[in-house]
Design a protein around this motif. Sequence first.
Motif, PDB file in Angstrom:
ATOM      1  N   THR A  10       0.910  -1.259   0.166  1.00  0.00           N
ATOM      2  CA  THR A  10       0.051   0.020  -0.021  1.00  0.00           C
ATOM      3  C   THR A  10       0.790   1.236  -0.088  1.00  0.00           C
ATOM      4  N   GLN A  11       0.256   2.501   0.226  1.00  0.00           N
ATOM      5  CA  GLN A  11       0.882   3.634   0.329  1.00  0.00           C
ATOM      6  C   GLN A  11       0.829   4.228   1.603  1.00  0.00           C
ATOM      7  N   GLN A  12       1.698   5.230   2.145  1.00  0.00           N
ATOM      8  CA  GLN A  12       1.591   5.786   3.466  1.00  0.00           C
ATOM      9  C   GLN A  12       0.355   6.681   3.598  1.00  0.00           C
ATOM     10  N   ASN A  13      -0.160   7.201   2.348  1.00  0.00           N
ATOM     11  CA  ASN A  13      -1.232   8.123   2.435  1.00  0.00           C
ATOM     12  C   ASN A  13      -2.636   7.360   2.602  1.00  0.00           C
ATOM     13  N   ARG A  14      -2.696   6.015   2.417  1.00  0.00           N
ATOM     14  CA  ARG A  14      -3.948   5.252   2.350  1.00  0.00           C
ATOM     15  C   ARG A  14      -4.397   5.140   3.941  1.00  0.00           C
ATOM     16  N   ARG A  15      -5.491   5.518   4.150  1.00  0.00           N
ATOM     17  CA  ARG A  15      -6.191   5.499   5.472  1.00  0.00           C
ATOM     18  C   ARG A  15      -7.218   4.541   5.533  1.00  0.00           C
ATOM     19  N   TYR A  16      -7.398   4.012   6.905  1.00  0.00           N
ATOM     20  CA  TYR A  16      -8.602   3.248   6.893  1.00  0.00           C
ATOM     21  C   TYR A  16      -8.921   3.257   8.487  1.00  0.00           C
ATOM     22  N   ILE A  88     -11.929  -4.082   1.969  1.00  0.00           N
ATOM     23  CA  ILE A  88     -10.563  -3.286   1.913  1.00  0.00           C
ATOM     24  C   ILE A  88     -10.051  -3.564   0.301  1.00  0.00           C
ATOM     25  N   GLU A  89      -9.875  -2.686  -0.438  1.00  0.00           N
ATOM     26  CA  GLU A  89      -9.317  -3.078  -1.567  1.00  0.00           C
ATOM     27  C   GLU A  89      -7.701  -3.078  -1.455  1.00  0.00           C
ATOM     28  N   LEU A  90      -6.890  -4.106  -1.322  1.00  0.00           N
ATOM     29  CA  LEU A  90      -5.549  -4.103  -0.838  1.00  0.00           C
ATOM     30  C   LEU A  90      -4.912  -5.233  -1.680  1.00  0.00           C
ATOM     31  N   PHE A  91      -3.906  -4.771  -2.444  1.00  0.00           N
ATOM     32  CA  PHE A  91      -2.882  -5.881  -3.136  1.00  0.00           C
ATOM     33  C   PHE A  91      -2.051  -6.619  -2.125  1.00  0.00           C
ATOM     34  N   TYR A  92      -1.768  -8.044  -2.389  1.00  0.00           N
ATOM     35  CA  TYR A  92      -1.267  -8.912  -1.665  1.00  0.00           C
ATOM     36  C   TYR A  92      -0.523  -9.788  -2.716  1.00  0.00           C
ATOM     37  N   THR A  93       0.522 -10.634  -2.146  1.00  0.00           N
ATOM     38  CA  THR A  93       0.953 -11.737  -2.674  1.00  0.00           C
ATOM     39  C   THR A  93       0.999 -12.765  -1.434  1.00  0.00           C
ATOM     40  N   LYS A  94       0.735 -14.024  -1.697  1.00  0.00           N
ATOM     41  CA  LYS A  94       0.842 -15.109  -1.044  1.00  0.00           C
ATOM     42  C   LYS A  94       1.588 -16.410  -1.600  1.00  0.00           C
ATOM     43  N   ALA A  95       2.604 -16.772  -0.747  1.00  0.00           N
ATOM     44  CA  ALA A  95       3.612 -17.791  -1.163  1.00  0.00           C
ATOM     45  C   ALA A  95       3.841 -18.799  -0.098  1.00  0.00           C
ATOM     46  N   PRO A  96       3.559 -20.211  -0.247  1.00  0.00           N
ATOM     47  CA  PRO A  96       4.063 -21.060   0.568  1.00  0.00           C
ATOM     48  C   PRO A  96       5.279 -21.043   1.228  1.00  0.00           C
ATOM     49  N   ILE A  97       5.330 -21.089   2.438  1.00  0.00           N
ATOM     50  CA  ILE A  97       6.792 -21.168   3.140  1.00  0.00           C
ATOM     51  C   ILE A  97       6.816 -22.144   4.179  1.00  0.00           C
ATOM     52  N   GLU A  98       8.205 -22.554   4.785  1.00  0.00           N
ATOM     53  CA  GLU A  98       8.317 -23.158   5.838  1.00  0.00           C
ATOM     54  C   GLU A  98       8.898 -22.319   6.964  1.00  0.00           C
ATOM     55  N   PHE A  99       8.624 -22.069   8.044  1.00  0.00           N
ATOM     56  CA  PHE A  99       9.170 -21.255   8.965  1.00  0.00           C
ATOM     57  C   PHE A  99       9.105 -21.901  10.237  1.00  0.00           C
TER      58      PHE A  99
END
Length: 113
Positions: A10-16, A88-99
């Motif tokens: 997102t950008q710093q100027n986006r508020r919710y 909320i309209e919010l772009f994301y990425t989602k990737a499988p991981i091991e943690f």
Amino acid sequence: MNGFLVIFFTQQNRRYHGKMLGDWVVDLASELGLRGATLSSAIEGFGHTGRLHSAHFFELADQPIEVRLALTPEECTKLFERLDAENIELFYTKAPIEFGLLGKKSRDPITSG
């Protein structure tokens, strides 16, 4: 442990709800009892519109922001259901991981005095 790395952009100027959207997502992660979230700012980037977003000395409002979370599948479902309910309209990425956690098992700061 297997799960997902989810990164919101997102950008710093986006508020919710009166907060910077990135801060709101971090607060939501805490409210949902997730294990952690990291908020990072970037120097510049561009999104789907091709418009450049950057941090300038005089104006930081357009600065790109990322929120990163390492989540179990259950935590991921809980977070995405809540975000969907917020609409909320919010772009994301989602990737499988091991943690996991390396080293000595640390004491829980909440339960240990």
